[in-house]
Scaffold this active site. Structure first.
Site, PDB file in Angstrom:
ATOM      1  N   ILE A   1      25.582  52.589  38.016  1.00  0.00           N
ATOM      2  CA  ILE A   1      26.330  53.566  38.825  1.00  0.00           C
ATOM      3  C   ILE A   1      26.175  54.965  38.226  1.00  0.00           C
ATOM      4  O   ILE A   1      25.990  55.944  38.950  1.00  0.00           O
ATOM      5  CB  ILE A   1      27.814  53.158  38.943  1.00  0.00           C
ATOM      6  CG1 ILE A   1      27.910  51.784  39.628  1.00  0.00           C
ATOM      7  CG2 ILE A   1      28.608  54.203  39.739  1.00  0.00           C
ATOM      8  CD1 ILE A   1      29.296  51.183  39.684  1.00  0.00           C
TER       9      ILE A   1
ATOM     10  N   SER B   1      38.500  50.302  39.222  1.00  0.00           N
ATOM     11  CA  SER B   1      38.063  49.150  40.009  1.00  0.00           C
ATOM     12  C   SER B   1      39.187  48.589  40.855  1.00  0.00           C
ATOM     13  O   SER B   1      40.363  48.619  40.452  1.00  0.00           O
ATOM     14  CB  SER B   1      37.586  48.061  39.047  1.00  0.00           C
ATOM     15  OG  SER B   1      37.411  46.845  39.728  1.00  0.00           O
TER      16      SER B   1
ATOM     17  N   TYR C   1      39.038  42.086  32.430  1.00  0.00           N
ATOM     18  CA  TYR C   1      38.298  43.295  32.824  1.00  0.00           C
ATOM     19  C   TYR C   1      39.198  44.229  33.646  1.00  0.00           C
ATOM     20  O   TYR C   1      39.320  45.420  33.361  1.00  0.00           O
ATOM     21  CB  TYR C   1      37.054  42.882  33.614  1.00  0.00           C
ATOM     22  CG  TYR C   1      36.507  43.952  34.513  1.00  0.00           C
ATOM     23  CD1 TYR C   1      35.785  45.021  33.995  1.00  0.00           C
ATOM     24  CD2 TYR C   1      36.716  43.910  35.901  1.00  0.00           C
ATOM     25  CE1 TYR C   1      35.298  46.010  34.818  1.00  0.00           C
ATOM     26  CE2 TYR C   1      36.230  44.890  36.728  1.00  0.00           C
ATOM     27  CZ  TYR C   1      35.518  45.941  36.186  1.00  0.00           C
ATOM     28  OH  TYR C   1      35.050  46.922  37.010  1.00  0.00           O
TER      29      TYR C   1
ATOM     30  N   LYS D   1      40.822  48.182  32.945  1.00  0.00           N
ATOM     31  CA  LYS D   1      40.723  49.332  33.853  1.00  0.00           C
ATOM     32  C   LYS D   1      42.111  49.908  34.140  1.00  0.00           C
ATOM     33  O   LYS D   1      42.295  51.124  34.222  1.00  0.00           O
ATOM     34  CB  LYS D   1      40.033  48.920  35.157  1.00  0.00           C
ATOM     35  CG  LYS D   1      38.562  48.555  34.975  1.00  0.00           C
ATOM     36  CD  LYS D   1      37.657  49.754  35.186  1.00  0.00           C
ATOM     37  CE  LYS D   1      36.274  49.555  34.644  1.00  0.00           C
ATOM     38  NZ  LYS D   1      35.293  50.517  35.107  1.00  0.00           N
TER      39      LYS D   1
HETATM   40  C1  UD1 Z   1      34.401  41.304  40.748  1.00  0.00           C
HETATM   41  C2  UD1 Z   1      35.575  42.192  40.559  1.00  0.00           C
HETATM   42  C3  UD1 Z   1      35.202  43.625  40.790  1.00  0.00           C
HETATM   43  C4  UD1 Z   1      34.162  44.009  39.819  1.00  0.00           C
HETATM   44  C5  UD1 Z   1      32.991  43.103  39.992  1.00  0.00           C
HETATM   45  C6  UD1 Z   1      32.071  43.456  38.850  1.00  0.00           C
HETATM   46  C7  UD1 Z   1      37.752  41.208  41.011  1.00  0.00           C
HETATM   47  C8  UD1 Z   1      38.726  40.850  42.060  1.00  0.00           C
HETATM   48  N1  UD1 Z   1      36.639  41.789  41.452  1.00  0.00           N
HETATM   49  O1  UD1 Z   1      34.058  41.367  42.143  1.00  0.00           O
HETATM   50  O2  UD1 Z   1      36.286  44.487  40.611  1.00  0.00           O
HETATM   51  O3  UD1 Z   1      33.794  45.353  39.994  1.00  0.00           O
HETATM   52  O4  UD1 Z   1      33.376  41.733  39.912  1.00  0.00           O
HETATM   53  O5  UD1 Z   1      31.354  42.410  38.359  1.00  0.00           O
HETATM   54  O6  UD1 Z   1      37.940  40.961  39.849  1.00  0.00           O
HETATM   55  N2  UD1 Z   1      29.497  34.900  45.126  1.00  0.00           N
HETATM   56  C9  UD1 Z   1      28.844  33.704  45.395  1.00  0.00           C
HETATM   57  N3  UD1 Z   1      27.826  33.329  44.568  1.00  0.00           N
HETATM   58  C10 UD1 Z   1      27.426  34.077  43.482  1.00  0.00           C
HETATM   59  C11 UD1 Z   1      28.102  35.293  43.239  1.00  0.00           C
HETATM   60  C12 UD1 Z   1      29.132  35.674  44.072  1.00  0.00           C
HETATM   61  O7  UD1 Z   1      29.164  32.990  46.348  1.00  0.00           O
HETATM   62  O8  UD1 Z   1      26.508  33.663  42.760  1.00  0.00           O
HETATM   63  C13 UD1 Z   1      30.582  35.335  46.022  1.00  0.00           C
HETATM   64  C14 UD1 Z   1      31.936  35.441  45.354  1.00  0.00           C
HETATM   65  O9  UD1 Z   1      32.631  34.227  45.393  1.00  0.00           O
HETATM   66  C15 UD1 Z   1      32.595  36.548  46.192  1.00  0.00           C
HETATM   67  C16 UD1 Z   1      31.431  37.447  46.579  1.00  0.00           C
HETATM   68  O10 UD1 Z   1      30.265  36.631  46.461  1.00  0.00           O
HETATM   69  O11 UD1 Z   1      33.159  36.009  47.370  1.00  0.00           O
HETATM   70  C17 UD1 Z   1      31.269  38.670  45.692  1.00  0.00           C
HETATM   71  O12 UD1 Z   1      31.264  38.275  44.328  1.00  0.00           O
HETATM   72  P1  UD1 Z   1      30.888  39.267  43.140  1.00  0.00           P
HETATM   73  O13 UD1 Z   1      29.681  40.034  43.504  1.00  0.00           O
HETATM   74  O14 UD1 Z   1      30.867  38.468  41.880  1.00  0.00           O
HETATM   75  O15 UD1 Z   1      32.072  40.324  43.091  1.00  0.00           O
HETATM   76  P2  UD1 Z   1      33.656  40.104  43.025  1.00  0.00           P
HETATM   77  O16 UD1 Z   1      34.014  38.858  42.324  1.00  0.00           O
HETATM   78  O17 UD1 Z   1      34.194  40.316  44.397  1.00  0.00           O
END
Ligand code: UD1
Length: 328
Positions: free
Chosen positions: A14, A118, A142, A146
């Site tokens: 970022i 965040s 984490y 923040k």
């Molecule tokens: C989390 C944090 C966010 C942070 C980010 C940084 C929380 C609530 N959110 O976001 O603030 O900036 O991490 O790392 O703590 N998914 C899959 N398979 C994967 C990876 C992700 O299905 O291999 C799904 C997850 O279940 C979710 C979505 O994709 O529904 C996004 O996941 P991800 O990109 O990891 O971000 P967050 O968990 O939303």
């Protein structure tokens, strides 16, 4: 001096986009980075460089000797899973490191700070879309770090006259649409980069965490926001806090919910690759749906997400990953 900004973490994913946006707006920029996750390919010849670590106070005071109008702080660790396993590392870098930054800023006469916060500060949402008045209750370490940083900023504002903008990002994604950022984020943990790795053939498949959420297609829904939109908001926030002499707390999201399956299908279409995927159990701590409203950012900064459509997120990210598959 009036126009010079120190970007701490400016070689990161970022941070490099923020540097680009500041340079484009005519600011003088110096990057401060320890290259633990930042990439040298992300440096721009127009920007200065100070190598250093926020855990060392002396590195910061030395860097700030140049005299800066403002600083942008994007030097926090951000892997949620790791923060739960190694809280000490996150406390030391994110919290103690920020104490060093703020003390060095006060000692060096830097009055304006833009901080990369965040939506993780909110925890499980009580209502949607989440606004800035939503209660804060982070569910991972984490997010806790923040929130602690936001609280430090609040007190340094009150006690030391430091003005700040705490920008609560939702899910940062995408790459510069003009391809000016060269370094790929290292060990990405987030959905879109993982999908791209599977598309490029450097990861076997995407594991989809849960298919039985109370969402339209049963998969998790998030508010994905393009990094170039985030970068634009940093420039506007900096100008605002300096000109108005007031601090800001703002959500930055696209106000649009996108499910894992919609992201995956869009990626399959845009990349033309099959992208193998498999459903697996829910991931602990994942809310079904997290979408924010950025009405306050729009009102105060005149900011709106412009690059955050799903297709733009996928296309700008694929441009970075496509070449990986080829060179392998
Ligand atoms: C989390 C944090 C966010 C942070 C980010 C940084 C929380 C609530 N959110 O976001 O603030 O900036 O991490 O790392 O703590 N998914 C899959 N398979 C994967 C990876 C992700 O299905 O291999 C799904 C997850 O279940 C979710 C979505 O994709 O529904 C996004 O996941 P991800 O990109 O990891 O971000 P967050 O968990 O939303």
């Amino acid at each position: 001096m009036k126009n010079n900004v120190l970007v701490i973490g400016g070689a990161g994913y970022i941070g490099s986009h923020v540097v680009l946006a500041l340079l484009k707006s005519g600011y003088g920029v110096t990057v401060f980075d320890n290259f633990s996750t930042g990439r040298r390919e992300n440096l721009f010849p127009e920007a200065g460089l100070m190598e250093g670590d926020i855990r060392r106070y002396g590195d910061l005071t030395a860097a700030m000797k140049g005299g800066f109008h403002a600083l942008v702080h994007l030097a926090a660790f951000k892997a949620v899973g790791e923060s739960m396993l190694d809280p000490g590392k996150y406390a030391e870098n994110n919290i103690s490191g920020t104490v060093n930054i703020l003390n060095a800023a006060v000692a060096s006469g830097v009055h304006n700070v833009v901080f990369s916060s965040s939506a993780a500060v909110y925890g499980e949402p009580h209502y949607l879309p989440v606004d800035e008045d939503h209660p804060v209750n982070p569910e991972n370490f984490y997010g806790f770090t923040k929130l602690e940083i936001e609280r430090l900023l609040f007190w340094y504002d009150k006690l030391k006259g430091l003005r700040y903008a705490a920008l609560r990002y939702f899910n940062a994604s995408g790459y510069d649409p003009e391809g000016r950022i060269k370094g790929l984020e290292q060990n990405p943990q987030n959905l879109l980069p993982i999908i791209m790795e599977a598309a490029a053939g450097i990861r076997e498949k995407l594991m989809i965490f849960g298919n039985d959420y109370a969402t339209e297609d049963g998969t998790g829904v998030r508010d994905y926001i393009h990094v170039s939109d985030l970068a634009d908001a940093h420039v506007r926030a900096l100008a605002h806090i300096a000109a108005k002499d007031e601090s800001l707390l703002l959500n930055l999201g696209s106000e649009t919910g996108t499910s894992v399956l919609v992201m995956l299908e869009t990626a399959r279409r845009i990349t033309g690759r099959p992208i193998p995927a498999e459903f697996t159990a829910r991931r602990a701590g994942d809310p079904a749906k997290l979408v924010g409203t950025s009405a306050r950012a729009e009102k105060v900064l005149g900011w709106k997400a412009r690059h955050s459509g799903v297709e733009s997120l996928v296309a700008t990210t694929w441009r970075m990953y496509e070449r990986l598959g080829r060179s392998d």
